[in-house]
Every structure is written in C-alpha cells, then in structure tokens.
Design a protein around this motif. Structure first.
Motif, short mmCIF file in Angstrom:
data_model
loop_
_atom_site.label_atom_id
_atom_site.label_comp_id
_atom_site.label_asym_id
_atom_site.label_seq_id
_atom_site.Cartn_x
_atom_site.Cartn_y
_atom_site.Cartn_z
N PRO A 180 -5.47 2.53 -3.27
CA PRO A 180 -5.25 2.12 -1.86
C PRO A 180 -3.97 2.68 -1.26
O PRO A 180 -3.94 3.08 -0.09
N THR A 181 -2.90 2.77 -2.08
CA THR A 181 -1.64 3.33 -1.58
C THR A 181 -1.78 4.81 -1.29
O THR A 181 -1.26 5.31 -0.27
N LEU A 182 -2.50 5.52 -2.15
CA LEU A 182 -2.75 6.94 -1.89
C LEU A 182 -3.54 7.16 -0.61
O LEU A 182 -3.37 8.16 0.09
N LEU A 183 -4.40 6.20 -0.29
CA LEU A 183 -5.23 6.29 0.92
C LEU A 183 -4.53 5.74 2.16
O LEU A 183 -5.13 5.63 3.22
N GLY A 184 -3.24 5.37 2.00
CA GLY A 184 -2.47 4.90 3.14
C GLY A 184 -2.60 3.42 3.43
O GLY A 184 -2.22 2.96 4.51
N GLN A 185 -3.09 2.65 2.45
CA GLN A 185 -3.29 1.21 2.66
C GLN A 185 -2.30 0.36 1.87
O GLN A 185 -2.49 -0.85 1.72
N GLY A 186 -1.24 0.97 1.35
CA GLY A 186 -0.25 0.23 0.59
C GLY A 186 0.87 -0.29 1.47
O GLY A 186 1.00 0.08 2.65
N THR A 187 1.70 -1.15 0.89
CA THR A 187 2.88 -1.65 1.59
C THR A 187 3.93 -0.55 1.69
O THR A 187 3.81 0.50 1.04
N PHE A 188 4.98 -0.81 2.47
CA PHE A 188 6.05 0.19 2.59
C PHE A 188 6.70 0.44 1.23
O PHE A 188 6.96 1.61 0.87
N LYS A 189 6.92 -0.62 0.45
CA LYS A 189 7.54 -0.47 -0.87
C LYS A 189 6.66 0.37 -1.79
O LYS A 189 7.15 1.27 -2.47
N GLU A 190 5.36 0.06 -1.82
CA GLU A 190 4.43 0.80 -2.68
C GLU A 190 4.37 2.28 -2.27
O GLU A 190 4.37 3.17 -3.13
N ALA A 191 4.32 2.53 -0.98
CA ALA A 191 4.25 3.91 -0.50
C ALA A 191 5.53 4.67 -0.83
O ALA A 191 5.48 5.85 -1.23
N PHE A 192 6.66 4.01 -0.69
CA PHE A 192 7.93 4.66 -0.98
C PHE A 192 8.03 5.02 -2.45
O PHE A 192 8.41 6.14 -2.81
N ILE A 193 7.71 4.07 -3.33
CA ILE A 193 7.79 4.31 -4.77
C ILE A 193 6.85 5.44 -5.17
O ILE A 193 7.21 6.35 -5.93
N LEU A 194 5.63 5.42 -4.64
CA LEU A 194 4.62 6.38 -5.06
C LEU A 194 4.90 7.78 -4.51
O LEU A 194 4.93 8.77 -5.26
N PHE A 195 5.11 7.88 -3.19
CA PHE A 195 5.21 9.19 -2.55
C PHE A 195 6.61 9.80 -2.61
O PHE A 195 6.74 11.02 -2.58
N SER A 196 7.64 8.98 -2.69
CA SER A 196 9.00 9.50 -2.68
C SER A 196 9.63 9.61 -4.06
O SER A 196 10.58 10.37 -4.25
#
Length: 335
Positions: free
Chosen positions: A43-59
């Motif tokens: 879900p985070t990869l598809l843009g449905q994660g929280t800001f924290k999840e997206a930051f940890i995963l993508f950054s």
C-alpha cells in the motif's frame, strides 16, 4: 550453439534468484531501526501509506536497497571478467587492489579538493575509476611478460601487494585529516553502505546499463581468452585489444560500485564461482546468474548486518568478508 537444456536450466535459476532478491528486498524494506509492517509495504508503494511510512520507505530503505543491489551486480560482473582475462579463479577487484586504488583516489579527492554538493555524487565514480585504472595498469605491467603473456599467479601476488600498499597510503592520508573526514574514510574502508540517497542510484545506474550489455556482447571473446592466448589467436581474436577493453570494463564496474558502497571485497570472487557451479563455465550462461547472485549476496549481507546491532549495525563489507575470507582460503588451497 548452446544446448536448449542449459538455456532452460539457466532460466529456472534466473527466476529463483529474482524471487530471492524480491523476498530479500521486502524483508529489507520492512525491518530496521524504524520498522514497517510487511502488510503495509505494498500500500505504501502504491501511495496509500502514512507520511512516516512513505518517508521511511522512499527516502531511507529503497535507495539503500537499490544501491546494494546494483553495487553487488557490478562487483560480481567485474570479478567474472577479471577471472576470465587473467585465467585465475582467485581474481577479485577487492583482493588484487582495484578497490583500494579507487579508495586512495576517493580519499585524496575527499580530503584535498573543494567539494560541491551538486557534483560530488556524480564525480565520485569518475574519481574512483581513475584511481582503479591507474592501479590496474600497474598490476598489468608488472604481471605481463613478453615470453609468456599475462601470468595468473603473478596477477594475484602483485595485486595483493598493491592492495596492502594502498591501504597503508590511505592510513597515512587519514593521519593528517580532520576527525569528521577520517570517520568517513574509515567507514568507507569497512565497506559501510554510505551512499543511501537516490542521486547515488542515478550515479551508478548508467555504468551498469552500458557495461552489462557490452560484457554480454563480448562473452564469447571472454570464453576464448579464458582458454589460452594461443587458442584465441588461432581463431583470429586480437588478444591484447580485447583483454584491455574487458579490463577497462571490469575496472569501471568495480570503481562505480565501491565509490558509493565502500571497500567491499569477495563479492566478485564468490558470485562467479557460485554461478559456474550451477550452470558451467560458459560466460553466456553463467554471467547473468553471477550478476544476480552478486546483487543478492550484497543485499542480504547489508540487510542482516544493519539489523544485528543498534543503531548503525555491522558494515556490509565486514559481513561479506566473514563469509568470503574462508571461501578465499578454501579456493587458494584447492587451486
């Protein structure tokens, strides 16, 4: 002509290795100092994660995963080429001094040249390549004889000597540097994955996009060079031209990898051997497997190492050396 049974076997193992890489990437993306639940990764990869999840995963996680995967692939291919052109199964860019040649160039560049944050990332592979190429040229000159050509045993012995000498040069350079810069070089020597942002991925990716297809194109020439110089000359191969071209490719691959991962050895030694054990010594068959094995080994080493201790973990270079050093001794005794 390659027998269809070997092609089928290669494809099966390529599929298995791709699955292993994907599984390791998922584990690496989820575990760490700040973990992400595995059911939240997609879900985070598809843009449905929280800001924290997206930051940890993508950054944080994905850039590091991509860097280790690409660097492992580059080191494995570099090792496969070096083993072919030197006709020595113990050749590896980390063992024969290529990595340390790149390290000295990076050390000098980092300590004594003004660094711009905009160009630093993209200049590093070029600086590392220049240092590695100079080292390789010296090793080649000292190992080559007009009467007997390139002597495999001398390549290893002279390369190990250069590696030790270059390590000493790096230590001397560090002794007069600022503590902050010394810490960076020390982490580089240990093989700590330090290039963990997307620009580093963009810095190493073009080298692989160009050099992997070029190596596969020259795979048959590499087969002939691995047999003997007389066999290659007999079928019309310009031996020195091809050897220098392939050596140039091997050095570029190793330099681009270690410029962002640090001094990591043994990946280029182990991956080709594992691939040959699976599919045989023909370069067209084992090189694609070796590339994936190298990427997976370094990715696995970094994933395990960074989760063993808090907060920084164990450098990937040390994790690989714990496995690679005994394997090198085994090969040395066997050969």
């Amino acid at each position: 002509m390659i027998h269809p049974a070997f092609i089928k076997k290669q494809r099966i193992f390529l599929f298995i290795l791709i699955m292993l890489i994907i599984a390791t990437m998922i584990v690496g993306a989820g575990v760490g100092y700040a973990s992400i639940s595995f059911d939240r990764i997609i879900p985070t990869l598809l843009g449905q994660g929280t800001f924290k999840e997206a930051f940890i995963l993508f950054s944080i996680r994905l850039p590091r995963i991509c860097i280790t995967l690409l660097a492992g692939m580059a080191l494995a291919l570099s090792g496969a080429i070096l083993q072919g052109i030197t006709r020595n199964d113990l050749a590896d860019p980390g063992i024969i001094g290529v990595n340390n040649g790149a390290g000295v160039a990076i050390t000098v560049f980092f300590l004594f040249f003004p660094i711009s944050s905009d160009t630093f990332v993209y200049l590093l592979p070029l600086v590392a390549f220049a240092g590695a190429l100079c080292t390789t040229c010296l090793i080649y000159i000292f190992s080559y004889s007009k009467q007997s050509g390139l002597q495999p045993i001398k390549v290893i012995l002279i390369g190990v000597g250069f590696s030790m000498a270059l390590s000493g040069i790096m230590i001397v350079l560090m002794s007069s540097a600022d503590q902050e810069k010394v810490d960076f070089i020390a982490k580089w020597i240990a093989g700590n994955i330090w290039g963990t942002d997307w620009p580093f991925v963009l810095a190493i990716l073009p080298w692989l996009i160009i050099l992997i297809p070029l190596t596969l194109y020259k795979a048959n020439r590499l087969n002939l060079l691995h047999l003997s110089e007389s066999a290659a000359i007999g079928v019309g191969v310009p031996v020195e031209k091809e050897r220098i071209t392939l050596l140039f490719i091997a050095v570029a691959l190793a330099a681009s990898a270690v410029s962002v991962t640090g001094g990591i050895a043994f990946i280029g030694l182990m991956a080709p051997h594992m691939a040959k054990a699976i599919i045989g010594p023909r370069n067209q068959l084992f090189i694609p497997l070796a590339i994936l094995i190298g990427g997976w080994l370094l990715l696995l080493a970094d994933t395990v190492g960074r989760n063993l201790t808090d907060p920084d973990g164990i450098p990937a270079g040390i994790m690989v050396a714990l496995i690679g050093a005994p394997y090198f001794i085994y090969l040395l005794l066997k050969k």
